[in-house]
Write a protein that holds these residues in place. Structure first.
Motif, PDB file in Angstrom:
ATOM      1  N   LYS A  79       7.083 -21.014 -14.402  1.00 40.73           N
ATOM      2  CA  LYS A  79       6.929 -21.983 -15.497  1.00 40.73           C
ATOM      3  C   LYS A  79       7.206 -21.355 -16.860  1.00 40.73           C
ATOM      4  N   LEU A  80       6.750 -20.122 -17.032  1.00 40.64           N
ATOM      5  CA  LEU A  80       6.917 -19.469 -18.333  1.00 40.64           C
ATOM      6  C   LEU A  80       7.983 -18.389 -18.322  1.00 40.64           C
ATOM      7  N   LEU A  81       8.290 -17.854 -17.146  1.00 38.24           N
ATOM      8  CA  LEU A  81       9.163 -16.679 -17.123  1.00 38.24           C
ATOM      9  C   LEU A  81      10.379 -16.834 -16.229  1.00 38.24           C
ATOM     10  N   GLY A  82      10.569 -18.040 -15.698  1.00 37.48           N
ATOM     11  CA  GLY A  82      11.864 -18.426 -15.148  1.00 37.48           C
ATOM     12  C   GLY A  82      12.277 -17.908 -13.787  1.00 37.48           C
ATOM     13  N   THR A  83      11.315 -17.438 -12.941  1.00 38.64           N
ATOM     14  CA  THR A  83      11.771 -17.007 -11.620  1.00 38.64           C
ATOM     15  C   THR A  83      12.202 -18.221 -10.797  1.00 38.64           C
ATOM     16  N   LYS A  84      13.167 -17.992  -9.897  1.00 35.35           N
ATOM     17  CA  LYS A  84      13.783 -19.096  -9.166  1.00 35.35           C
ATOM     18  C   LYS A  84      13.675 -18.966  -7.648  1.00 35.35           C
ATOM     19  N   GLU A  85      13.244 -17.817  -7.138  1.00 38.27           N
ATOM     20  CA  GLU A  85      13.025 -17.664  -5.696  1.00 38.27           C
ATOM     21  C   GLU A  85      11.906 -16.659  -5.466  1.00 38.27           C
ATOM     22  N   TRP A  86      11.155 -16.923  -4.398  1.00 44.82           N
ATOM     23  CA  TRP A  86       9.959 -16.123  -4.141  1.00 44.82           C
ATOM     24  C   TRP A  86       9.965 -15.594  -2.704  1.00 44.82           C
ATOM     25  N   TYR A  87       9.375 -14.408  -2.547  1.00 44.66           N
ATOM     26  CA  TYR A  87       9.241 -13.782  -1.227  1.00 44.66           C
ATOM     27  C   TYR A  87       7.754 -13.556  -0.925  1.00 44.66           C
ATOM     28  N   VAL A  88       7.327 -13.949   0.263  1.00 45.98           N
ATOM     29  CA  VAL A  88       5.998 -13.592   0.762  1.00 45.98           C
ATOM     30  C   VAL A  88       6.225 -12.510   1.809  1.00 45.98           C
ATOM     31  N   ILE A  89       5.671 -11.325   1.563  1.00 48.26           N
ATOM     32  CA  ILE A  89       5.915 -10.185   2.460  1.00 48.26           C
ATOM     33  C   ILE A  89       4.586  -9.588   2.919  1.00 48.26           C
ATOM     34  N   HIS A  90       4.223  -9.848   4.181  1.00 48.59           N
ATOM     35  CA  HIS A  90       3.072  -9.175   4.795  1.00 48.59           C
ATOM     36  C   HIS A  90       3.643  -7.979   5.562  1.00 48.59           C
ATOM     37  N   HIS A  91       2.795  -7.233   6.266  1.00 47.22           N
ATOM     38  CA  HIS A  91       3.340  -6.023   6.905  1.00 47.22           C
ATOM     39  C   HIS A  91       2.597  -5.656   8.174  1.00 47.22           C
ATOM     40  N   THR A  92       3.257  -4.857   8.993  1.00 47.27           N
ATOM     41  CA  THR A  92       2.637  -4.388  10.237  1.00 47.27           C
ATOM     42  C   THR A  92       1.503  -3.418   9.899  1.00 47.27           C
ATOM     43  N   ASP A  93       0.561  -3.298  10.808  1.00 53.84           N
ATOM     44  CA  ASP A  93      -0.560  -2.353  10.655  1.00 53.84           C
ATOM     45  C   ASP A  93      -1.350  -2.610   9.371  1.00 53.84           C
ATOM     46  N   CYS A  94      -1.514  -3.874   9.027  1.00 54.76           N
ATOM     47  CA  CYS A  94      -2.250  -4.220   7.795  1.00 54.76           C
ATOM     48  C   CYS A  94      -3.757  -4.089   8.018  1.00 54.76           C
ATOM     49  N   GLY A  95      -4.432  -3.535   7.038  1.00 50.54           N
ATOM     50  CA  GLY A  95      -5.889  -3.415   7.117  1.00 50.54           C
ATOM     51  C   GLY A  95      -6.582  -4.760   7.256  1.00 50.54           C
ATOM     52  N   MET A  96      -5.907  -5.819   6.797  1.00 52.42           N
ATOM     53  CA  MET A  96      -6.506  -7.154   6.852  1.00 52.42           C
ATOM     54  C   MET A  96      -6.622  -7.687   8.278  1.00 52.42           C
ATOM     55  N   GLU A  97      -5.960  -6.963   9.239  1.00 57.57           N
ATOM     56  CA  GLU A  97      -6.050  -7.351  10.652  1.00 57.57           C
ATOM     57  C   GLU A  97      -7.262  -6.722  11.331  1.00 57.57           C
ATOM     58  N   THR A  98      -7.980  -5.857  10.604  1.00 56.98           N
ATOM     59  CA  THR A  98      -9.030  -5.067  11.258  1.00 56.98           C
ATOM     60  C   THR A  98     -10.430  -5.658  11.116  1.00 56.98           C
ATOM     61  N   PHE A  99     -10.540  -6.802  10.450  1.00 55.53           N
ATOM     62  CA  PHE A  99     -11.884  -7.359  10.261  1.00 55.53           C
ATOM     63  C   PHE A  99     -11.823  -8.874  10.121  1.00 55.53           C
ATOM     64  N   THR A 100     -13.000  -9.469  10.156  1.00 57.24           N
ATOM     65  CA  THR A 100     -13.143 -10.917   9.936  1.00 57.24           C
ATOM     66  C   THR A 100     -14.127 -11.118   8.777  1.00 57.24           C
ATOM     67  N   ASN A 101     -14.257 -12.337   8.339  1.00 58.76           N
ATOM     68  CA  ASN A 101     -15.260 -12.643   7.306  1.00 58.76           C
ATOM     69  C   ASN A 101     -16.647 -12.176   7.743  1.00 58.76           C
ATOM     70  N   TYR A 173       7.120  -6.628   6.575  1.00 56.15           N
ATOM     71  CA  TYR A 173       7.627  -5.269   6.348  1.00 56.15           C
ATOM     72  C   TYR A 173       7.075  -4.372   7.449  1.00 56.15           C
ATOM     73  N   ASP A 174       7.961  -3.617   8.081  1.00 51.97           N
ATOM     74  CA  ASP A 174       7.556  -2.724   9.172  1.00 51.97           C
ATOM     75  C   ASP A 174       7.250  -1.335   8.602  1.00 51.97           C
ATOM     76  N   VAL A 175       5.970  -0.950   8.647  1.00 51.06           N
ATOM     77  CA  VAL A 175       5.588   0.342   8.043  1.00 51.06           C
ATOM     78  C   VAL A 175       6.109   1.546   8.836  1.00 51.06           C
ATOM     79  N   ARG A 176       6.637   1.301  10.051  1.00 50.55           N
ATOM     80  CA  ARG A 176       7.192   2.426  10.823  1.00 50.55           C
ATOM     81  C   ARG A 176       8.671   2.636  10.550  1.00 50.55           C
ATOM     82  N   SER A 177       9.362   1.602  10.080  1.00 49.50           N
ATOM     83  CA  SER A 177      10.812   1.737   9.861  1.00 49.50           C
ATOM     84  C   SER A 177      11.245   1.467   8.424  1.00 49.50           C
ATOM     85  N   GLY A 178      10.375   0.850   7.637  1.00 50.05           N
ATOM     86  CA  GLY A 178      10.757   0.472   6.270  1.00 50.05           C
ATOM     87  C   GLY A 178      11.578  -0.803   6.202  1.00 50.05           C
ATOM     88  N   LYS A 179      11.768  -1.446   7.380  1.00 47.35           N
ATOM     89  CA  LYS A 179      12.612  -2.659   7.400  1.00 47.35           C
ATOM     90  C   LYS A 179      11.832  -3.930   7.110  1.00 47.35           C
TER      91      LYS A 179
END
Ligand SMILES: [Zn+2]
Length: 193
Positions: A79-101, A173-179
């Motif tokens: 709205k203020l800074l004009g970006t036109k495309e967005w990427y959502v990038i999660h990754h393998t071996d994420c700490g967020m997979e290791t727990f629940t609320n 994003y694959d933390v083992r390959s960088g891909k």
């Protein structure tokens, strides 16, 4: 001053000494895109996505989740800074997979010290007191990366303040390959219209 604190200031002195033309960078991102990704220390969006200073917005939080605050930043980004495309990038071996609320609430209720991960999951060995406030937070943990990327792209696209013209691409994003590996259903859900 801690060792890390001294190192940060020393590194910054070197960086500032070689700052050069970067003083002329404009505020709006030159390449007009934004990335929402995890704070994981192994991910460096500037390197894995080829960014220089001034190129793009990078919004980071635990998991790279489309939280209310991430959406706040994305809305400002277009709205203020004009970006036109967005990427959502999660990754393998994420700490967020290791727990629940429930697990996080229990760990924090026990103590406010750093917990330890074991074969059997997280264990809190700190000295109390903890706080029950952790039970009132939605921690946005992840059980499946492809699902979390799809959920987040859908949430962003469905938001009333996000224009339909912005494409949102979903990647892991694959933390083992960088891909970067696309989540096709997420990119399909995020297509511009
Ligand atoms: Zn992560």
């Amino acid at each position: 001053m801690s060792v890390v604190h001294e190192e940060v200031l020393a590194a910054n002195a070197i960086y500032a000494a070689e700052f050069g033309d970067k003083k002329n960078l404009a505020m709006p991102p030159a390449r007009r895109f934004a990335v929402l990704t995890c704070m994981d220390a192994r991910l460096d969006p500037a390197k894995f996505a080829g960014l220089a200073e001034g190129d793009a917005h990078v919004i980071r939080n635990a998991g790279g989740r489309a939280s209310d605050d991430a959406i706040r930043s994305l809305v400002i980004s277009y709205k203020l800074l004009g970006t036109k495309e967005w990427y959502v990038i999660h990754h393998t071996d994420c700490g967020m997979e290791t727990f629940t609320n429930e697990v996080m609430g229990e760990l924090l209720a026990n103590s406010l010290e750093t917990a330890t991960i074991t074969e059997a999951g997280w264990k809190d060995t700190g000295k109390g007191p903890g706080s029950v406030a952790g039970r009132f937070v939605h921690w946005l943990s992840i059980s499946n990366q492809a699902v979390s990327v799809l959920d987040d792209v859908k949430r962003i696209k469905a938001h009333s303040l996000v224009p339909a013209s912005i494409p949102v691409y979903g990647y892991i994003y694959d933390v083992r390959s960088g891909k970067l590996v696309e989540v096709p259903e997420a990119t399909a859900a995020g297509k511009a219209s």
